[in-house]
Motif scaffolding. Structure first.
Motif, PDB file in Angstrom:
ATOM      1  N   GLU A   1      29.895  43.755  52.483  1.00 43.60           N
ATOM      2  CA  GLU A   1      28.866  43.117  53.298  1.00 43.60           C
ATOM      3  C   GLU A   1      27.731  42.549  52.464  1.00 43.60           C
ATOM      4  OE1 GLU A   1      29.319  42.719  56.563  1.00 43.60           O
ATOM      5  OE2 GLU A   1      31.261  43.662  56.199  1.00 43.60           O
ATOM      6  N   GLN A   2      27.761  42.748  51.145  1.00 43.99           N
ATOM      7  CA  GLN A   2      26.696  42.248  50.282  1.00 43.99           C
ATOM      8  C   GLN A   2      27.260  41.318  49.215  1.00 43.99           C
ATOM      9  OE1 GLN A   2      26.495  45.936  47.033  1.00 43.99           O
ATOM     10  NE2 GLN A   2      24.799  45.645  48.446  1.00 43.99           N
ATOM     11  N   ILE A   3      26.382  40.583  48.565  1.00 40.66           N
ATOM     12  CA  ILE A   3      26.770  39.786  47.405  1.00 40.66           C
ATOM     13  C   ILE A   3      26.969  40.749  46.232  1.00 40.66           C
ATOM     14  CG2 ILE A   3      26.092  37.942  45.833  1.00 40.66           C
ATOM     15  CD1 ILE A   3      24.323  36.817  48.023  1.00 40.66           C
ATOM     16  N   PHE A   4      28.098  40.642  45.563  1.00 40.14           N
ATOM     17  CA  PHE A   4      28.327  41.498  44.410  1.00 40.14           C
ATOM     18  C   PHE A   4      29.191  40.761  43.393  1.00 40.14           C
ATOM     19  CE2 PHE A   4      31.918  42.493  47.236  1.00 40.14           C
ATOM     20  CZ  PHE A   4      32.997  42.419  46.369  1.00 40.14           C
ATOM     21  N   GLN A   5      29.260  41.302  42.208  1.00 40.53           N
ATOM     22  CA  GLN A   5      30.142  40.757  41.177  1.00 40.53           C
ATOM     23  C   GLN A   5      31.036  41.850  40.634  1.00 40.53           C
ATOM     24  OE1 GLN A   5      28.587  40.019  37.089  1.00 40.53           O
ATOM     25  NE2 GLN A   5      26.556  40.154  38.057  1.00 40.53           N
ATOM     26  N   ILE A   6      32.216  41.431  40.202  1.00 36.07           N
ATOM     27  CA  ILE A   6      33.154  42.322  39.539  1.00 36.07           C
ATOM     28  C   ILE A   6      33.470  41.730  38.168  1.00 36.07           C
ATOM     29  CG2 ILE A   6      35.534  43.173  39.530  1.00 36.07           C
ATOM     30  CD1 ILE A   6      35.408  43.550  42.480  1.00 36.07           C
ATOM     31  N   GLN A   7      33.356  42.559  37.137  1.00 37.61           N
ATOM     32  CA  GLN A   7      33.659  42.133  35.779  1.00 37.61           C
ATOM     33  C   GLN A   7      34.816  42.952  35.230  1.00 37.61           C
ATOM     34  OE1 GLN A   7      30.377  41.943  33.058  1.00 37.61           O
ATOM     35  NE2 GLN A   7      28.942  41.187  34.598  1.00 37.61           N
ATOM     36  N   GLY A   8      35.605  42.310  34.401  1.00 38.40           N
ATOM     37  CA  GLY A   8      36.714  43.002  33.775  1.00 38.40           C
ATOM     38  C   GLY A   8      37.306  42.175  32.663  1.00 38.40           C
ATOM     39  N   ILE A   9      38.347  42.700  32.061  1.00 42.59           N
ATOM     40  CA  ILE A   9      39.027  42.033  30.946  1.00 42.59           C
ATOM     41  C   ILE A   9      40.518  42.058  31.222  1.00 42.59           C
ATOM     42  CG2 ILE A   9      39.430  42.038  28.455  1.00 42.59           C
ATOM     43  CD1 ILE A   9      36.814  43.654  28.195  1.00 42.59           C
ATOM     44  N   VAL A  10      41.164  40.907  31.021  1.00 38.95           N
ATOM     45  CA  VAL A  10      42.610  40.813  31.208  1.00 38.95           C
ATOM     46  C   VAL A  10      43.225  40.157  29.983  1.00 38.95           C
ATOM     47  CG1 VAL A  10      42.538  40.719  33.722  1.00 38.95           C
ATOM     48  CG2 VAL A  10      42.335  38.601  32.415  1.00 38.95           C
ATOM     49  N   LEU A  11      44.534  40.189  29.899  1.00 38.29           N
ATOM     50  CA  LEU A  11      45.234  39.498  28.823  1.00 38.29           C
ATOM     51  C   LEU A  11      44.876  38.028  28.837  1.00 38.29           C
ATOM     52  CD1 LEU A  11      48.783  41.105  28.973  1.00 38.29           C
ATOM     53  CD2 LEU A  11      46.945  41.587  27.349  1.00 38.29           C
ATOM     54  N   THR A  12      45.026  37.387  27.683  1.00 38.94           N
ATOM     55  CA  THR A  12      44.646  35.992  27.539  1.00 38.94           C
ATOM     56  C   THR A  12      45.140  35.167  28.715  1.00 38.94           C
ATOM     57  OG1 THR A  12      44.689  36.178  25.140  1.00 38.94           O
ATOM     58  CG2 THR A  12      44.813  33.964  26.060  1.00 38.94           C
TER      59      THR A  12
END
Length: 301
Positions: free
Chosen positions: A96-107
């Motif tokens: 219900e809110q503005i949020f961000q998700i960060q992560g790392i994946v293969l190239t």
């Protein structure tokens, strides 16, 4: 879903995440900060323990619904299904809110070429599967996606004979307005408040002139990532960026943190500087997904 609030388990998690570098680095940095005083008031959610398959770090308490800077989550998973189930759990993510998700994946280039039989990555869950999976989770939302190169830096000794009127120092809260104005992701009051909190909570480095005005700087965020490395245009090509980066890297290493960051491939000056410092560009990509419910699209944030 479990919230890890036991200090012993959090210390165990920190050690376990090392076995999954580099894709676990974002969560690892967040967990390190949690285990060292938790200045940003984060907590850890896992699908199970100790045999976890997905981890999300999130704000510990209710925050401003429009503040995607503070409403930041880091993700790492071993099995996509477990990760998706955490996303679907409204007790894990506040949709219900503005949020961000960060992560790392293969190239990203390797990801696009993967066989169809391979498991989806977090990027796929937020792009290719958006019409089915994501919109079923949050049908009234807007999704913005950024993908950057990711680097790991082993600092080297560097000295610069500066004019005596310049000083190598740390940022302080009075500098947050300047940082907000010069950051590509900034330019608003929420960002300025966020940057001020980062300055108060985590290591930074800068070069000041004789009036204590910052000329070049870099700081670290809640995920122990170097961010917003910047030199004022009129003071570039003087070695300040290299000095600031090296100083901050040395400080992070002394505290036991990995020196990590992300940079756009199109940012050629920064890429060139990092390569000259023997930064290791890893075979993976950093991603940031910003989720905005439609009711907030017309509001400034």
């Amino acid at each position: 879903m479990l919230v890890l609030n036991c200090s012993t388990k959090l210390q165990m998690l920190e050690k376990m995440l090392r076995w999954s570098f580099p894709v676990s680095l974002k969560v690892y940095g967040a967990v390190m900060n949690i285990n060292r005083g938790n200045p940003f008031r984060k907590e850890v959610v896992v699908d199970s323990w100790p045999d976890f398959k997905a981890v999300i770090t999130r704000p510990q308490r209710q925050t401003d619904d429009l503040d995607h800077y503070t409403n930041a989550h880091a993700v790492f998973y071993k099995e996509p299904q477990a990760y998706q189930e955490l996303l679907e759990n409204t007790n894990a993510i506040n949709w219900e809110q503005i949020f961000q998700i960060q992560g790392i994946v293969l190239t990203w280039s390797l990801y696009k070429q993967r066989p169809k039989t391979e498991h989806p990555s977090p990027l796929q869950l937020f792009t290719e599967l958006q019409p089915n999976e994501l919109r079923s989770l949050s049908p009234l939302s807007n999704i913005d996606l950024e993908v950057h190169s990711f680097f790991f830096l082993i600092y080297f000794l560097y000295s610069l004979r500066m004019d005596p009127k310049f000083t190598l120092a740390y940022l302080d809260i009075s500098h947050s307005s300047l940082l907000n104005k010069t950051w590509s992701r900034g330019g608003n009051p929420r960002c300025e408040k966020y940057l001020a909190n980062l300055i108060c909570s985590f290591p930074s480095a800068c070069v000041l002139d004789d009036k204590r005005y910052p000329l070049s700087w870099s700081l670290t965020d809640q995920f122990a990532t170097m961010i917003h490395s910047y030199t004022l245009p009129e003071h570039r090509r003087k070695g300040f960026s290299r000095l600031v980066t090296t100083t901050l890297a040395k400080k992070l290493h002394s505290c036991g943190f990995p020196v990590q960051g992300n940079v756009l491939e199109a940012n050629l000056p920064s890429v060139s500087l990092l390569k000259s410092m023997n930064a290791h560009f890893l075979p993976c990509s950093f991603f940031r997904v910003i989720h905005t419910p439609f009711q907030f699209l017309t509001k400034p944030h």
